[in-house]
Design a protein around this motif. Structure first.
Motif, PDB file in Angstrom:
ATOM      1  N   ASP A 115       0.850  -1.188   0.000  1.00  0.00           N
ATOM      2  CA  ASP A 115       0.000   0.000   0.000  1.00  0.00           C
ATOM      3  C   ASP A 115       0.888   1.242   0.000  1.00  0.00           C
ATOM      4  O   ASP A 115       1.652   1.484   0.933  1.00  0.00           O
ATOM      5  N   GLU A 116       0.773   2.064  -1.046  1.00  0.00           N
ATOM      6  CA  GLU A 116       1.607   3.265  -1.143  1.00  0.00           C
ATOM      7  C   GLU A 116       1.305   4.263  -0.027  1.00  0.00           C
ATOM      8  O   GLU A 116       2.197   4.997   0.416  1.00  0.00           O
ATOM      9  N   ASP A 117       0.040   4.298   0.441  1.00  0.00           N
ATOM     10  CA  ASP A 117      -0.284   5.172   1.571  1.00  0.00           C
ATOM     11  C   ASP A 117       0.472   4.742   2.820  1.00  0.00           C
ATOM     12  O   ASP A 117       0.907   5.577   3.624  1.00  0.00           O
ATOM     13  N   ALA A 118       0.609   3.425   2.998  1.00  0.00           N
ATOM     14  CA  ALA A 118       1.365   2.924   4.148  1.00  0.00           C
ATOM     15  C   ALA A 118       2.830   3.325   4.044  1.00  0.00           C
ATOM     16  O   ALA A 118       3.453   3.698   5.045  1.00  0.00           O
ATOM     17  N   VAL A 119       3.396   3.251   2.850  1.00  0.00           N
ATOM     18  CA  VAL A 119       4.797   3.643   2.653  1.00  0.00           C
ATOM     19  C   VAL A 119       4.985   5.108   3.039  1.00  0.00           C
ATOM     20  O   VAL A 119       5.925   5.465   3.762  1.00  0.00           O
ATOM     21  N   THR A 120       4.068   5.966   2.578  1.00  0.00           N
ATOM     22  CA  THR A 120       4.143   7.384   2.920  1.00  0.00           C
ATOM     23  C   THR A 120       4.001   7.592   4.423  1.00  0.00           C
ATOM     24  O   THR A 120       4.741   8.374   5.034  1.00  0.00           O
ATOM     25  N   SER A 121       3.041   6.895   5.034  1.00  0.00           N
ATOM     26  CA  SER A 121       2.834   6.996   6.477  1.00  0.00           C
ATOM     27  C   SER A 121       4.078   6.565   7.236  1.00  0.00           C
ATOM     28  O   SER A 121       4.494   7.216   8.207  1.00  0.00           O
ATOM     29  N   CYS A 122       4.695   5.486   6.789  1.00  0.00           N
ATOM     30  CA  CYS A 122       5.909   4.979   7.427  1.00  0.00           C
ATOM     31  C   CYS A 122       7.025   6.020   7.369  1.00  0.00           C
ATOM     32  O   CYS A 122       7.708   6.282   8.374  1.00  0.00           O
ATOM     33  N   GLU A 123       7.210   6.624   6.219  1.00  0.00           N
ATOM     34  CA  GLU A 123       8.259   7.631   6.051  1.00  0.00           C
ATOM     35  C   GLU A 123       8.026   8.824   6.983  1.00  0.00           C
ATOM     36  O   GLU A 123       8.961   9.305   7.642  1.00  0.00           O
ATOM     37  N   LEU A 124       6.787   9.308   7.044  1.00  0.00           N
ATOM     38  CA  LEU A 124       6.468  10.463   7.884  1.00  0.00           C
ATOM     39  C   LEU A 124       6.650  10.139   9.363  1.00  0.00           C
ATOM     40  O   LEU A 124       7.165  10.956  10.138  1.00  0.00           O
TER      41      LEU A 124
END
Length: 295
Positions: free
Chosen positions: A196-205
């Motif tokens: 999930d690309e949203d999860a990747v973004t959330s992880c980075e933030l």
């Protein structure tokens, strides 16, 4: 805002719900009309999979509208439709005005993983006992530290010998909470991956907010072998991923799996037997943590 409440038999749930969507309802929810009674029905399904049934024998459908006029118009139009046969209007009620942000925040309190390791929302003060902490708010991706599977993984991370985690892979990272926890306890060269690309973004933030370094991306980011491989998903995908996850564990490395119900232990052991020997390492509220070491 106003709620329009309806009682519908199961066969009418889909049609009525679709009609409410078409009538610009802000939200539509379906509940068991007989919940908390002897007639209550249990419906179980795997997350991410289609619901086993559209509703219950007697379903309560609640639709939210911006004003009373819109709710009354929706009620009147529904009652003219053939598919409303067998349904009943329960009423229209004004919603009490609330500070929804504050209400949501009140549901998330600091979580102790060990007496000295805490998960703390950003709006809370840090507990005095916290020596290690992760600042994390609820968001788009799974993983806030409240679920038993997440807590067991973090507890395993926190109780490993100092500087033993080494190169670490968090497969199915969600919010990144396990990868961040590993970084807090000395893991190096951390890869956190999710479909999930949203999860990747959330992880980075979340990693940035906690001042830790990691690499977040889609599954192809995971390359080579790791000292520690973490996967908190569900039993079915874990079984399918057995050869891939085991292939990422280096000699002397650890595999840590969660998202497994206690009654699923034997099928996980069987799925991983050609590669590694899984054992139950922890349990909480019907969930288990399974680990293996590549010798």
């Amino acid at each position: 805002m106003y709620e329009l409440s309806l009682m519908c038999p199961e066969v009418r749930v889909e049609d009525v719900s679709d009609a409410l969507d078409a009538l610009d309802a802000l939200s539509v929810s379906v509940e068991d009309m007989d919940a908390q009674t002897d007639a209550e029905q249990a419906l179980f399904g795997e997350p991410g999979m289609p619901a086993p049934k559209e509703g219950w024998n007697r379903s309560r459908i609640v639709a939210l509208f911006p004003d009373e006029a819109a709710a009354k118009q929706a009620q009147a139009l529904l009652q003219l439709q053939d598919f409303f046969d067998g349904c009943q209007v329960l009423g229209i009620h004004a919603l009490e005005q609330q500070d929804w942000v504050r209400l949501t925040q009140s549901q998330f309190q600091p979580v102790d993983i060990t007496p000295e390791f805490w998960i703390v929302p950003t709006w809370h003060e840090m507990p005095e006992a916290a020596r290690v902490s992760i600042r994390l708010d609820p968001g788009l991706a799974f993983g806030t530290g409240t679920h038993p599977t997440t807590r067991m993984c973090l507890r395993w991370i926190a109780t490993q010998p100092a500087n033993s985690l080494g190169r670490t892979l968090d497969y199915g990272c969600g919010s990144g909470i396990l990868a961040i926890g590993a970084a807090k306890f000395g893991a190096l060269d951390i890869d956190a991956v999710d479909i999930d690309e949203d999860a990747v973004t959330s992880c980075e933030l979340n990693a940035q907010a906690n001042g830790v370094q990691l690499h977040a991306g889609l599954p192809e980011l995971a390359q080579g072998q790791y000292q520690t491989v973490l996967a908190n998903i569900l039993a079915t995908p874990l079984k399918m991923l057995a050869p891939l996850l085991c292939g990422h564990v280096q000699e002397g490395g650890h595999l840590v799996l969660a998202g497994i119900l206690a009654q699923q232990a034997d099928e996980l052991k069987e799925a991983y037997a050609p590669y590694l020997k899984l054992e139950v390492a922890d349990s909480q509220d019907g969930w288990i943590l399974m680990t293996a070491v590549r010798t």
